[in-house]
Design an enzyme around this catalytic site. Structure first.
Site, PDB file in Angstrom:
ATOM      1  N   HIS A 237      10.143   1.054   0.366  1.00 39.36           N
ATOM      2  CA  HIS A 237       9.575  -0.296   0.442  1.00 39.36           C
ATOM      3  C   HIS A 237      10.671  -1.313   0.782  1.00 39.36           C
ATOM      4  O   HIS A 237      10.480  -2.199   1.618  1.00 39.36           O
ATOM      5  CB  HIS A 237       8.963  -0.705  -0.906  1.00 39.36           C
ATOM      6  CG  HIS A 237       7.743   0.059  -1.321  1.00 39.36           C
ATOM      7  ND1 HIS A 237       7.627   0.684  -2.537  1.00 39.36           N
ATOM      8  CD2 HIS A 237       6.572   0.289  -0.686  1.00 39.36           C
ATOM      9  CE1 HIS A 237       6.446   1.253  -2.647  1.00 39.36           C
ATOM     10  NE2 HIS A 237       5.773   1.039  -1.530  1.00 39.36           N
TER      11      HIS A 237
ATOM     12  N   LYS B  42      -7.873   1.384  -9.804  1.00 44.08           N
ATOM     13  CA  LYS B  42      -6.703   2.254  -9.865  1.00 44.08           C
ATOM     14  C   LYS B  42      -5.756   1.725 -10.928  1.00 44.08           C
ATOM     15  O   LYS B  42      -5.057   0.744 -10.717  1.00 44.08           O
ATOM     16  CB  LYS B  42      -6.025   2.244  -8.478  1.00 44.08           C
ATOM     17  CG  LYS B  42      -5.455   3.587  -8.075  1.00 44.08           C
ATOM     18  CD  LYS B  42      -5.172   3.683  -6.579  1.00 44.08           C
ATOM     19  CE  LYS B  42      -3.999   2.894  -6.084  1.00 44.08           C
ATOM     20  NZ  LYS B  42      -3.727   3.035  -4.655  1.00 44.08           N
TER      21      LYS B  42
ATOM     22  N   SER C   3       5.630   6.124  -3.971  1.00 46.74           N
ATOM     23  CA  SER C   3       5.624   5.812  -5.403  1.00 46.74           C
ATOM     24  C   SER C   3       5.011   6.975  -6.181  1.00 46.74           C
ATOM     25  O   SER C   3       5.461   7.297  -7.283  1.00 46.74           O
ATOM     26  CB  SER C   3       4.813   4.544  -5.657  1.00 46.74           C
ATOM     27  OG  SER C   3       5.337   3.478  -4.920  1.00 46.74           O
TER      28      SER C   3
HETATM   29  P1  ADP Z   1      -0.665   1.068  -0.894  1.00 42.14           P
HETATM   30  O1  ADP Z   1      -1.219   1.642  -2.179  1.00 42.14           O
HETATM   31  O2  ADP Z   1      -1.267  -0.213  -0.466  1.00 42.14           O
HETATM   32  O3  ADP Z   1      -0.501   2.062   0.239  1.00 42.14           O
HETATM   33  P2  ADP Z   1       2.128   1.317  -1.400  1.00 42.14           P
HETATM   34  O4  ADP Z   1       2.893   0.608  -2.450  1.00 42.14           O
HETATM   35  O5  ADP Z   1       2.011   2.796  -1.540  1.00 42.14           O
HETATM   36  O6  ADP Z   1       0.771   0.598  -1.322  1.00 42.14           O
HETATM   37  O7  ADP Z   1       2.760   1.002   0.029  1.00 42.14           O
HETATM   38  C1  ADP Z   1       2.776  -0.289   0.555  1.00 42.14           C
HETATM   39  C2  ADP Z   1       3.153  -0.211   2.020  1.00 42.14           C
HETATM   40  O8  ADP Z   1       4.469   0.299   2.141  1.00 42.14           O
HETATM   41  C3  ADP Z   1       2.264   0.731   2.838  1.00 42.14           C
HETATM   42  O9  ADP Z   1       2.129   0.209   4.134  1.00 42.14           O
HETATM   43  C4  ADP Z   1       3.048   2.003   2.868  1.00 42.14           C
HETATM   44  O10 ADP Z   1       2.735   2.787   4.006  1.00 42.14           O
HETATM   45  C5  ADP Z   1       4.464   1.460   2.954  1.00 42.14           C
HETATM   46  N1  ADP Z   1       5.430   2.417   2.441  1.00 42.14           N
HETATM   47  C6  ADP Z   1       5.436   3.037   1.252  1.00 42.14           C
HETATM   48  N2  ADP Z   1       6.474   3.892   1.143  1.00 42.14           N
HETATM   49  C7  ADP Z   1       7.157   3.802   2.321  1.00 42.14           C
HETATM   50  C8  ADP Z   1       8.307   4.450   2.859  1.00 42.14           C
HETATM   51  N3  ADP Z   1       8.948   5.385   2.177  1.00 42.14           N
HETATM   52  N4  ADP Z   1       8.707   4.111   4.106  1.00 42.14           N
HETATM   53  C9  ADP Z   1       8.027   3.187   4.819  1.00 42.14           C
HETATM   54  N5  ADP Z   1       6.918   2.561   4.379  1.00 42.14           N
HETATM   55  C10 ADP Z   1       6.485   2.857   3.153  1.00 42.14           C
END
Ligand code: ADP
Length: 159
Positions: free
Chosen positions: A17, A41, A128
């Site tokens: 992130h 969730k 995550s």
């Molecule tokens: P959501 O539950 O909305 O997918 P996340 O917290 O999992 O939220 O992710 C938020 C954003 O960050 C999403 O667009 C996700 O694809 C991106 N993201 C998460 N992990 C990574 C990573 N390792 N590299 C690039 N983008 C990421």
């Protein structure tokens, strides 16, 4: 002043992130990191805890705001004056859902663009969910998450 919004669950924030945040800052003047409340969730961390962890993990915060939000993303983005939604794309598996959301958001709010930043190779498999799974089992995830999150996971999961 061009503002973008980076929405997500951030439960908890990872180096993946933060990498997206750093790169988005090269494109936009101001970035709002928006932590989504999702009543369906139940997260490991409460939304306000996630906000705090992000705030403690960002180095230069002058161009960044971190907030929790619920409701429709496009409405929240409009209230913030954002012209773009930033999302990260890790792999093809992210694509279908992200594409669907981007099209939906474009229909709801034609003036708002979605900008995808491809994940850095090292973070392609970082999520995550995986961090929580490995941390629960006692694995070392300290290279994949900021120090504040290492500490918070320890407190949350014990050990
Ligand atoms: P959501 O539950 O909305 O997918 P996340 O917290 O999992 O939220 O992710 C938020 C954003 O960050 C999403 O667009 C996700 O694809 C991106 N993201 C998460 N992990 C990574 C990573 N390792 N590299 C690039 N983008 C990421």
């Amino acid at each position: 002043m061009i503002t973008a919004i980076y929405p997500g669950s951030f439960d908890p924030v990872t180096n993946g992130h933060l990498d997206v945040v750093g790169r988005a800052l090269k494109l936009f003047d101001r970035l709002i990191i928006a932590v989504a409340h999702n009543s369906e969730k139940q997260g490991l961390f409460a939304p306000q805890e996630r906000v705090e962890l992000i705030r403690r993990s960002i180095e230069d915060s002058s161009k960044i705001e971190v907030v929790a939000f619920d409701g429709l993303l496009v409405d929240f983005a409009a209230n913030c004056g954002a012209v773009a939604i930033v999302r990260g794309l890790r792999a093809v598996t992210d694509f279908e859902y992200e594409f669907q959301m981007a099209l939906m958001n474009k229909t709801l709010s034609p003036g708002l663009e979605t900008v995808f930043l491809a994940s850095r190779e090292a973070y392609t498999y970082l999520s995550s969910r995986v961090i929580k799974e490995v941390a629960r089992l006692g694995g070392d995830v300290s290279k994949m998450i900021p120090p504040a999150v290492v500490q918070a996971l320890r407190e949350k999961l014990g050990g």
